[in-house]
Design a protein around this motif. Sequence first.
Motif, PDB file in Angstrom:
ATOM      1  N   PRO A  94       0.868  -1.043  -0.124  1.00 15.16           N
ATOM      2  CA  PRO A  94      -0.239  -0.039  -0.027  1.00 15.16           C
ATOM      3  C   PRO A  94       0.849   1.311   0.087  1.00 15.16           C
ATOM      4  O   PRO A  94       0.118   2.316  -0.508  1.00 15.16           O
ATOM      5  N   THR A  95       2.096   1.173   0.365  1.00 12.27           N
ATOM      6  CA  THR A  95       2.753   2.288   0.444  1.00 12.27           C
ATOM      7  C   THR A  95       3.485   2.929  -0.921  1.00 12.27           C
ATOM      8  O   THR A  95       3.458   4.101  -1.408  1.00 12.27           O
ATOM      9  N   THR A  98       3.105  -1.170  -5.476  1.00 11.58           N
ATOM     10  CA  THR A  98       3.541  -2.426  -6.312  1.00 11.58           C
ATOM     11  C   THR A  98       3.261  -3.833  -5.812  1.00 11.58           C
ATOM     12  O   THR A  98       2.831  -3.959  -4.627  1.00 11.58           O
ATOM     13  N   LEU A  99       3.058  -4.481  -6.870  1.00 10.77           N
ATOM     14  CA  LEU A  99       2.656  -6.023  -6.558  1.00 10.77           C
ATOM     15  C   LEU A  99       3.621  -6.705  -5.705  1.00 10.77           C
ATOM     16  O   LEU A  99       5.169  -6.656  -6.042  1.00 10.77           O
ATOM     17  N   LEU A 100       3.307  -7.573  -4.734  1.00 11.70           N
ATOM     18  CA  LEU A 100       4.113  -8.563  -4.055  1.00 11.70           C
ATOM     19  C   LEU A 100       4.371  -9.961  -4.490  1.00 11.70           C
ATOM     20  O   LEU A 100       3.389 -10.280  -5.317  1.00 11.70           O
TER      21      LEU A 100
END
Length: 462
Positions: A94-95, A98-100
């Motif tokens: 959320p910061t 980007t996809l994890l």
Amino acid sequence: MDTLDSQPHLKLVIHADKTPAGEHPGRFNAPTTNEVAALIVDEVHGNRDIILRHRDEDVTFVSELHRCYDCLQYPLLFPHGEDGYHLEIQKVDPTILTLLDKKVSCKAFYAYRLMVRENDFNLLLRCHSLTNQFLVDMYCKVESERLKYIRSHQDQLRATEYVNLEDAMRQDGDAANVGKRIILPSTFIGSPQYMNKRMQDAMTYLGKFGKPDLFITFTCNPTWPEIKENVFAGQLPEHRHDIVARVFHAKLKKMLFLLKVLHIFGPQSAWMYTVEWQKRGLPHVHMLAWCQDRIHPVDIDRIVSAELPDQNADPQLHSSVTKHMIHGPCGDFNPRSPCMKNKRCSKRYPRDYCGQTCTTNDGYPIYRRRDPGLGGHTATIRQRLKTFDVDNAWIVPFNPLLSKTFNAHINVEYCSLLRAERRIAIACASSGIAATLLQGGRTVHSAFKLPMDIRKKDNPIC
């Protein structure tokens, strides 16, 4: 899939008034409200897929993990064909957005979909019984995902350490099934390993701290303002189990704060509790509390009361007690009350009058219940379009501070002897214990290293 219609020699019979031999009747009595439930017997028929029949009579199986399962199964909830849960949903940081590498779990996905957000019309929360059916179905999907993970990760769960002949024979007594059983770890709620661990925790509490001082039963009140203010227009509490559960959890945390931090009964050595759901759709908690300064018989009247309060002196407490802490009435007032067994109240109401509190040999104290002619109060209540005059003989023991604070049914009992508290501890342990004794959420089972081999005892009682 086989159905009762395709098996003419079989029929399904439900006896709501019958109880299996040797079982507690409270587990098998009929519910008093209409609730949505799912019954998953076994895996004979495989996955819980849905079947689409084409116009050319061909059929297509849609897995419960397919992205279109939700909208095909519940077209009224997803009129635009929105995607449901599937295995390829990735988490997002959320910061930095980007996809994890991690995937979103089934529980997290539906918890997100069911959240109430400002200026967001959520159709899932506005369909009453259909919403409850959807929630039950999706939780079955959550459990199915967990069980599939456990089945495919038996080596990582070190199941080989306790898969042996003794465990298998104790489960079903059939030696032919040895080596075929999938072992559920203690982290899976309701599994045999989970229940054994919680029972050992309960027995360790008794071994470490002795008998408990108080036994508290706290039941949710569906008329709490927090519940009424958060349900949508036209909804009842039974339509929003999510709101009921969240409000009750907040109230339970507040009660624990009163016990642990404010020490309303004095400093606590330990406590343990289990949360259950009644058959009328309300959560309730059973709690045991151990006080550092033991409660003596002379202190009972200061903590537990079984008398109607004076309406002029404390109208708020009087209103709470007359609404939540009066048993029944049963007996001649209501012969069909659920507590009536063989034309007698199984809870022993109405109780006898008593001028002062005293303890008995069976471990249950006789609380002070003054006769109306000797200083006791009376009240007139109205239930089921009938009016009853009640006195102290019908009062369920309560704590004035807790009843006045929470305005709910809170039964507080004093545990005087070990004989009475044996069964209480076993009852809590058998239904799962949420025990928080030490910092960090550790339990006594792991902290004090006091194991107890319950397999060596037919009836393990401390």
